[in-house]
Motif scaffolding. Structure first.
Motif, short mmCIF file in Angstrom:
data_model
loop_
_atom_site.label_atom_id
_atom_site.label_comp_id
_atom_site.label_asym_id
_atom_site.label_seq_id
_atom_site.Cartn_x
_atom_site.Cartn_y
_atom_site.Cartn_z
N GLY A 1 -15.28 7.45 5.57
CA GLY A 1 -15.72 7.98 3.78
C GLY A 1 -14.16 7.29 3.55
O GLY A 1 -13.40 7.70 2.86
N LEU A 2 -13.49 6.02 4.49
CA LEU A 2 -11.95 6.22 4.70
C LEU A 2 -12.09 5.06 3.57
O LEU A 2 -12.68 3.66 4.38
CB LEU A 2 -10.95 5.57 5.74
CG LEU A 2 -11.00 7.35 6.42
CD1 LEU A 2 -10.51 7.15 8.37
CD2 LEU A 2 -10.07 8.27 5.74
N ARG A 3 -11.13 4.81 3.02
CA ARG A 3 -10.41 3.19 2.19
C ARG A 3 -9.37 2.48 3.10
O ARG A 3 -8.49 2.98 3.81
CB ARG A 3 -9.91 3.51 0.94
CG ARG A 3 -10.77 3.78 -0.11
CD ARG A 3 -9.66 3.53 -1.63
NE ARG A 3 -9.21 4.53 -1.40
CZ ARG A 3 -7.95 3.85 -2.34
NH1 ARG A 3 -7.43 3.10 -2.66
NH2 ARG A 3 -6.64 4.14 -2.15
N TYR A 4 -10.04 1.49 3.36
CA TYR A 4 -8.96 0.36 3.94
C TYR A 4 -8.59 -0.27 3.87
O TYR A 4 -9.29 -1.13 2.41
CB TYR A 4 -9.87 0.34 5.66
CG TYR A 4 -11.06 -0.50 5.82
CD1 TYR A 4 -12.36 0.85 5.40
CD2 TYR A 4 -10.88 -1.77 5.44
CE1 TYR A 4 -13.46 -0.28 5.28
CE2 TYR A 4 -11.38 -2.62 5.58
CZ TYR A 4 -13.32 -1.71 5.81
OH TYR A 4 -15.08 -2.11 5.77
N ALA B 1 0.79 3.91 -2.68
CA ALA B 1 0.12 5.53 -2.22
C ALA B 1 1.50 6.33 -2.60
O ALA B 1 1.38 7.28 -3.24
CB ALA B 1 0.13 5.53 -0.93
N ARG C 1 1.74 10.05 -2.84
CA ARG C 1 0.02 10.61 -3.19
C ARG C 1 -1.12 10.48 -2.09
O ARG C 1 -2.13 11.60 -2.23
CB ARG C 1 0.09 9.75 -4.51
CG ARG C 1 0.58 10.19 -5.96
CD ARG C 1 0.50 9.68 -6.70
NE ARG C 1 0.32 8.53 -6.94
CZ ARG C 1 -0.37 7.46 -7.18
NH1 ARG C 1 -1.29 7.54 -8.23
NH2 ARG C 1 -0.20 6.44 -7.12
N TYR C 2 -0.59 9.89 -1.51
CA TYR C 2 -2.16 9.76 0.13
C TYR C 2 -1.91 9.25 1.42
O TYR C 2 -0.65 8.37 1.07
CB TYR C 2 -3.17 9.22 -1.08
CG TYR C 2 -2.85 8.00 -1.14
CD1 TYR C 2 -2.60 6.59 -0.51
CD2 TYR C 2 -3.44 7.48 -2.90
CE1 TYR C 2 -2.70 5.67 -0.91
CE2 TYR C 2 -2.62 5.91 -2.75
CZ TYR C 2 -3.05 5.35 -1.90
OH TYR C 2 -2.80 3.92 -2.89
N GLU D 1 -7.28 12.82 6.22
CA GLU D 1 -8.17 12.96 4.71
C GLU D 1 -7.29 12.71 3.60
O GLU D 1 -6.50 12.77 3.55
CB GLU D 1 -8.49 14.44 4.69
CG GLU D 1 -9.89 14.75 4.10
CD GLU D 1 -9.91 15.98 3.86
OE1 GLU D 1 -9.91 16.41 2.54
OE2 GLU D 1 -10.05 16.51 3.89
N LYS D 2 -8.33 11.44 3.24
CA LYS D 2 -8.03 10.53 1.71
C LYS D 2 -7.22 9.37 2.43
O LYS D 2 -6.88 8.79 1.40
CB LYS D 2 -7.21 11.40 0.91
CG LYS D 2 -8.17 12.88 0.05
CD LYS D 2 -8.02 12.85 -0.79
CE LYS D 2 -8.94 13.95 -1.71
NZ LYS D 2 -8.82 15.33 -1.72
N ALA D 3 -7.04 9.42 3.51
CA ALA D 3 -5.89 8.63 3.84
C ALA D 3 -6.13 7.03 3.41
O ALA D 3 -7.65 6.56 3.40
CB ALA D 3 -5.57 8.54 5.70
N VAL D 4 -5.43 5.62 3.51
CA VAL D 4 -6.03 4.14 3.60
C VAL D 4 -5.23 4.53 4.72
O VAL D 4 -4.62 4.40 5.49
CB VAL D 4 -5.48 3.80 1.72
CG1 VAL D 4 -5.07 2.13 2.23
CG2 VAL D 4 -5.21 4.14 0.72
N GLU E 1 0.74 -1.03 -0.30
CA GLU E 1 0.10 -0.15 -0.68
C GLU E 1 0.94 1.10 0.33
O GLU E 1 0.46 2.79 -0.87
CB GLU E 1 -1.06 0.03 1.14
CG GLU E 1 -1.80 1.01 1.34
CD GLU E 1 -2.59 0.71 -0.17
OE1 GLU E 1 -3.15 -0.25 -0.45
OE2 GLU E 1 -3.43 1.36 -0.79
#
Ligand code: F3S
Length: 659
Positions: A90-93, A29, A32-33, A67-70, A25
């Motif tokens: 709304g976080l990706r995991y 990333a 970028r995030y 914000e926008k974190a995985v 991951e």
């Protein structure tokens, strides 16, 4: 003095998988995030530091994620509420929960809410918190058999309750047996699930056996790691045992080593191989201890299996966002990481396979000790796919694939597990067009060039489109005839013509055949991309030219007017143009009638513009409709005279009545 290491030492399957997922991951990333782990991914400072350098941040709760974190969920797993919180934010995991832990979640979650879940484990351990966070009803966490008896007996109507007993995956095997014994004593309606991880059992058993034969034991692992502390407690029952997190801590125990002839080493499930090796080397230097085999060799031995490199048929048993689980017909728990399932970065596992599917796989890494087998579909597909692509290069076979990436100078098409480069000039997209329109689309292409050594292939979509067009054109010329009706697409428009793609052949519609109305430019009638129905007006088979008619005879205004008006009708008309001899006014679209200067008013008119202007709406009488010459005449004067006569007649009639 000698040292001997336990065969099973270092990363277990679940921990290695979790660390690999975080690293993947972080690479994806590339800054970028943000990438965060919910708690340290493993209880090892060195690994946490190394990941920190790659930009991986440790957070304690979902709310701390930027914000926008995985967010990566570690191998211990989390309560259901935590994943719900991540969703709500709304976080990706990425769920790196060890599949063996996830299995315990599944067991407790399936129980009806009235069942009491008994968990043998450390109540403060994140794994236990995760397990109890999936319970639908009451639960009790106990660390010993006595605790269990006491806790259950304190429950109201405890002998009437239903119970299930599960264990933290790293729970001590001996303590588990005692706990089971106690549970059977106090619980009448009890189901027992032995959820202690095999890796843990083997590791603890080996550690105990080794500790019973040596003079001292070194356990390597995090001071906060529960499974490492359990190893310590098992070993210390047999011989003096020390726990070190890294090689630098060994020096404190020099005295113990000096009086020991044989020292045993084991390591917790979250200890990287590098640290084990470093400890071994440091110990060798400290006391000049000989050792026949390196730890790496020993660990390597535990991974070897007769199944490595074998082709197997796997049945999909579970699907996770990052991997799928497969039954490969052996005692091993088979799994295919996403990176070994496909090369398509945007693909989701559920789009590729479903539970129950049978898939051919290549076994990549077997761990007999932990009972796992990592398999790859991608590698098998790639081998077969590569041969297919090479052969298509020779036979000219048309291949299909999905456009996965737009790169400099062209696109990459994933076909048969192989990425084929299609240059922009061969993509079928116009020179100044956007290649992104092809992204995620299925395309057909031919192989133009291959390089077996470099495993490269170059394809052309245009070649297929050209061939398809030629085929269609051939069929068109065989079947075309004047009067035949086609449906086509407007391909281009010039000042006086519209070109329609009839499928393989373009036909031309001239201005006069486009519309009955008077227009300045064809774009007032159609636009590029419109689907149109046209009739073949003329064909030239030699020059391969086709003239088409777009306007419909039933729209001919001279036919339409027959149904709407006749000579003598009074109509409301709009002045369209002015000339020296009169004004033209639109009766219906496509037919303008002339109001001659002599017919504009009762009195003599010197200049048309004195009475009428373009845009004026007036009433006039139709005085002529010449269908042959396509000519219409109107008169305002006649209408006025008629109205005057009618008025006079009316007045005369009224006078007679008055007399
Ligand atoms: Fe999983 Fe067993 Fe390791 S439960 S995290 S493989 S100790």
């Amino acid at each position: 003095m000698n040292i001997e290491t336990a065969k099973t030492a270092g990363f277990c399957f679940g921990v290695r998988r979790a660390v690999e997922l975080v690293e993947q991951e972080a690479e994806r990333a590339a800054g970028r995030y943000p990438v965060c782990t919910l708690g340290p991914i493993i209880h090892n400072e060195t690994v946490t530091r190394r990941l920190g350098k790659k930009g991986v941040r440790v957070i304690d709760a979902p709310g701390e994620a930027p914000e926008k974190a995985v967010v990566v969920i570690r191998a211990h797993g989390v309560p259901l509420g935590t994943t719900r919180e991540l969703d709500a934010l709304g976080l990706r995991y990425v769920d790196a929960t060890c599949p063996f832990v996830a299995k315990v979640h599944q067991i407790v979650a399936q129980e009806p809410p009235e069942t009491v879940v008994l968990v043998a484990g450390d109540p403060g351990h994140p794994e236990v918190k995760g397990i109890t966070g999936h319970c639908r009803g009451p639960f009790l966490v106990v660390q010993t058999g006595e605790e269990l008896e006491k806790a259950v007996s304190a429950l109201e109507n405890f002998h009437k309750q239903s119970y299930i007993l599960v264990a933290q995956t790293t729970f001590n095997r001996q303590e588990w047996e005692k706990t089971v014994f106690s549970a059977k004593k106090v619980c009448t309606n009890l189901k027992i699930f032995d959820t202690i991880c095999k890796a843990t059992v083997v590791r603890q058993k080996e550690a105990g056996e080794l500790a019973s034969r040596v003079d001292a034991m070194v356990v390597i692992g995090g001071h906060h790691s529960s499974n490492t502390r359990k190893l310590c407690s098992i070993c210390s029952a047999h011989c003096p045992t020390v726990l070190v997190e890294e090689a630098g801590e060994l020096v404190q125990h020099r005295e113990l080593f000096a009086r020991s002839l044989l020292i045993g080493i084991t390591a917790g499930a979250s200890t990287p191989v590098g640290i084990i090796k470093e400890v071994q080397e440091t110990m060798s230097r400290m006391d000049n201890i000989s050792n026949d085999m390196t730890f790496e060799e020993m660990l390597e031995q535990s991974f070897k299996s007769t199944y490595n490199g074998e082709k197997v048929t796997g049945v999909v048993t579970g699907i996770k966002p990052n991997e799928i689980f497969v039954d490969i017909g052996t005692k091993h728990a088979g799994f295919v990481p996403m990176s070994e399932l496909t090369d398509d970065p945007s693909a989701k596992p559920e789009d590729l396979v479903k539970v129950g599917d049978e898939i051919e796989l290549l076994v990549v890494r077997v761990n007999d000790v932990e009972g796992t087998a990592m398999c790859s579909k991608k590698r098998l597909d790639q081998a077969a796919g590569f041969e297919k692509v090479m052969s298509a290069g020779e036979t000219g076979e048309i291949l299909t694939g999905i456009v996965t990436e737009v790169i400099k100078g062209g696109i990459l098409v994933l076909s048969n597990g192989i990425k084929v480069f299609v240059p922009a000039s061969q993509s079928g997209v116009p020179r100044d067009g956007d290649l992104n329109v092809l992204l995620r689309k299925e395309v057909s292409f031919k192989i133009l060039e291959t390089n077996r050594q470099r495993r490269r292939a170059l394809g052309s979509i245009s070649a297929v489109l050209r061939a398809q067009r030629e085929e269609l054109a051939k069929k068109f010329w065989e079947e075309v005839e004047v009067g035949k009706v086609y449906t086509g697409t407007v391909k281009s428009i010039t000042n006086f013509s519209v070109f329609v793609d009839l499928g393989g052949v373009d036909g031309r519609v001239g201005m006069t055949d486009l519309t009955w109305l008077r227009v300045k430019h064809p774009s007032e009638v159609v636009k590029v991309g419109d689907t149109v129905t046209v009739t073949v007006k003329d064909i030239n088979t030699e020059d391969k030219k086709v003239s088409l008619i777009y306007k419909k005879s039933e729209d001919n205004p001279w036919e339409v007017i027959k149904t709407q008006h006749q000579v003598g009708d009074v109509v409301t008309v709009r002045i369209m143009s002015i000339t020296a001899f009169g004004a033209f006014a639109q009766i219906i679209p496509g037919i303008d009638g002339l109001i001659h200067i002599s017919q504009i008013a009762k009195e003599r008119v010197e200049k048309v513009a004195d009475k009428l202007a373009v845009g004026d709406v007036v009433e006039a009488k139709i005085t002529e409709l010449d269908y042959e010459k396509k000519r219409a005449s109107l008169s305002i004067k006649a209408l006025l005279a008629e109205r005057e006569a009618a008025e006079e007649a009316e007045n005369a009639a009224m006078e007679t009545v008055e007399e």
